[in-house]
Motif scaffolding. Structure first.
Motif, PDB file in Angstrom:
ATOM      1  N   GLU A  92     -25.860  -2.246 -35.795  1.00  9.06           N
ATOM      2  CA  GLU A  92     -24.694  -2.801 -35.500  1.00  9.06           C
ATOM      3  C   GLU A  92     -23.900  -3.822 -35.738  1.00  9.06           C
ATOM      4  O   GLU A  92     -23.999  -4.237 -36.994  1.00  9.06           O
ATOM      5  CB  GLU A  92     -25.934  -3.222 -33.894  1.00  9.06           C
ATOM      6  N   GLU A 109     -27.438   7.081 -36.070  1.00  8.21           N
ATOM      7  CA  GLU A 109     -27.174   5.771 -35.565  1.00  8.21           C
ATOM      8  C   GLU A 109     -26.958   4.848 -36.781  1.00  8.21           C
ATOM      9  O   GLU A 109     -27.419   4.380 -37.744  1.00  8.21           O
ATOM     10  CB  GLU A 109     -28.016   5.489 -34.382  1.00  8.21           C
ATOM     11  N   ARG A 150     -20.147   1.262 -34.417  1.00  5.17           N
ATOM     12  CA  ARG A 150     -21.714   1.028 -35.253  1.00  5.17           C
ATOM     13  C   ARG A 150     -21.246   1.508 -36.911  1.00  5.17           C
ATOM     14  O   ARG A 150     -20.950   2.349 -37.253  1.00  5.17           O
ATOM     15  CB  ARG A 150     -22.763   1.479 -34.832  1.00  5.17           C
ATOM     16  N   GLY A 195     -17.420   9.805 -29.400  1.00  4.32           N
ATOM     17  CA  GLY A 195     -18.122   8.942 -30.870  1.00  4.32           C
ATOM     18  C   GLY A 195     -18.147   9.344 -31.725  1.00  4.32           C
ATOM     19  O   GLY A 195     -18.525   7.864 -33.232  1.00  4.32           O
ATOM     20  N   SER A 204     -19.665   1.329 -28.200  1.00  2.00           N
ATOM     21  CA  SER A 204     -19.116   0.340 -29.346  1.00  2.00           C
ATOM     22  C   SER A 204     -19.557   0.570 -30.600  1.00  2.00           C
ATOM     23  O   SER A 204     -20.332   1.566 -31.718  1.00  2.00           O
ATOM     24  CB  SER A 204     -20.364  -1.016 -29.216  1.00  2.00           C
ATOM     25  N   ASN A 217     -18.759   5.468 -32.547  1.00  2.00           N
ATOM     26  CA  ASN A 217     -19.040   5.134 -31.496  1.00  2.00           C
ATOM     27  C   ASN A 217     -19.607   5.884 -30.096  1.00  2.00           C
ATOM     28  O   ASN A 217     -19.066   5.918 -29.282  1.00  2.00           O
ATOM     29  CB  ASN A 217     -17.581   4.878 -31.031  1.00  2.00           C
ATOM     30  N   THR A 218     -21.135   6.656 -30.779  1.00  2.00           N
ATOM     31  CA  THR A 218     -21.377   7.020 -29.739  1.00  2.00           C
ATOM     32  C   THR A 218     -22.385   6.389 -28.596  1.00  2.00           C
ATOM     33  O   THR A 218     -22.106   6.551 -27.304  1.00  2.00           O
ATOM     34  CB  THR A 218     -22.989   7.769 -30.486  1.00  2.00           C
ATOM     35  N   SER A 219     -22.424   4.647 -28.848  1.00  2.00           N
ATOM     36  CA  SER A 219     -23.349   4.204 -27.767  1.00  2.00           C
ATOM     37  C   SER A 219     -22.036   3.390 -27.125  1.00  2.00           C
ATOM     38  O   SER A 219     -22.451   2.724 -26.639  1.00  2.00           O
ATOM     39  CB  SER A 219     -24.478   3.211 -28.832  1.00  2.00           C
TER      40      SER A 219
END
Length: 378
Positions: free
Chosen positions: A165, A162, A152, A29, A150, A146-148
């Motif tokens: 969104e 992070e 960001r 990510g 999705s 893209n660690t989640s």
């Protein structure tokens, strides 16, 4: 405004272990390091650059069309709104303000996802009288994480915390194959091979010059001999007095060098990866049999066009219809119109049968008819 200078040395001192770490981070990510490497390789490698451009332009050159899903009045109204919308969109590149265009530019930028895995555009919808338009701004992939699972947005490149969104209906996200991951692996091993090949040529491509003279070292005759040896042998030269000798150590290969085969192996793999073919037509004259094989790449073009169309249908068409008519399902959609490959294949089948009985066509006319690139004679 992102800096184009940060990361411009992505390929300087690039090693297999460095690339491996960047790809592993990308898969986890953290996209920045690998995205910079992908961009640099796509611009600087002669083969990858050409293959990437062809893959993008093959789809960008297709005609865009809005089709109604039924014969109803509502469907016709939806189709008109979408036609007006796509004919008036503006497209920019955040990292390069000189890059501006319309629908074709948007498709070209969306097609970058074939190599980069993702392509992201911020979308600003706006009304022009009774019609809708939008401004699409492409953001570079190294400004996202893209660690989640999705994408960001990061405040700056290299940010470790992070990202923010992405708001729905404000972003267009295109996903595809991500072919730059295997391509950069092929690139680095091809690059190392080419570097070793170049070193070999520098060391063994020019013979040395050895001069012998009866003159005493330091005399005018000795200096003249030294100058002559230097003039004849710019890279390797030596002067000896009579009775002095030296043995040459020959480092040149006695058999076939491994470098050309390794480079060709990587180039063949890249062609197959990007275009569904290989280098069969790159080394000699075009043959009729290779033309049919070339049309197998139409399957890739068809898949790319369908991916772009569906992405726009789901993320843009739906929003445009909602803004124009309220919360209602679209009764029209945008598509990229593909050429009629079936009719082309039928023609080729007839030409091949004629060629088998000795009626061979003019290669130049045949290439122009089907838009096939012939190698230029030198």
């Amino acid at each position: 405004m992102p800096s184009r200078r940060i990361g411009t040395g992505a390929l300087r001192n690039l090693k297999p272990e460095t690339l491996a770490r960047a790809i592993e981070a990308f898969e986890a990510g953290r996209l920045g390091a690998a995205a910079r490497i992908f961009e640099a390789v796509a611009m600087r490698d002669d083969l990858i650059s050409g293959l990437f451009l062809k893959r993008r332009k093959c789809v960008a050159r297709l005609d865009g069309e809005v089709v109604a899903l039924d014969e109803s009045k509502t469907a016709q109204e939806h189709a008109k709104v979408l036609r007006d919308f796509y004919s008036s969109i503006e497209v920019e590149n955040l990292a390069d303000k000189n890059e501006r265009g319309g629908l074709r530019m948007l498709v070209m930028q969306m097609m970058e996802s074939v190599g980069m895995k993702y392509s992201a555009h911020k979308v600003e919808f706006k009304r022009k009288g009774s019609s809708l338009s939008a401004k699409f701004v492409r953001y570079p992939l190294w400004l996202f994480e893209n660690t989640s699972g999705s994408l960001r947005l990061l405040e700056c490149e290299g940010q470790l915390r992070e990202g923010t969104e992405l708001k729905e209906k404000e972003w267009l996200i295109t996903t595809s194959d991500g072919l730059m991951i295997p391509s950069t692996i092929a690139y680095i091993f091809k690059h190392l091979t080419l570097r070793d090949w170049l070193i070999y040529c520098e060391r063994n491509g020019m013979p040395g010059v050895k001069a012998k003279t009866d003159a005493y070292p330091g005399s005018e005759q000795w200096e003249a001999a030294c100058k002559a040896a230097s003039d004849f042998g710019a890279e390797f030269h030596a002067v000896f007095s009579q009775g002095t000798d030296i043995e040459a150590i020959d480092l040149s290969s006695r058999g076939a060098l491994p470098y050309p085969q390794l480079v060709e192996r990587m180039d063949r793999m890249l062609c197959a990866l990007w275009r569904g073919g290989d280098l069969a037509t790159m080394g000699g004259k075009s043959e009729l049999g290779s033309t049919s094989q070339w049309y197998e790449s139409s399957l890739i073009e068809e898949d790319d066009a369908e991916n772009i169309s569906q992405t726009l249908n789901m993320q843009i068409d739906k929003t445009v219809i909602e803004l124009a008519f309220g919360n209602t399902a679209p009764r029209a959609k945008f598509i990229l119109r593909l050429p009629d490959y079936e009719s082309h294949l039928s023609e080729l089948s007839v030409i091949e049968r004629l060629a088998k009985i000795g009626l061979k066509p003019d290669p130049l006319k045949l290439a122009k008819r089907f838009g096939f690139p012939l190698k230029e004679e030198k």
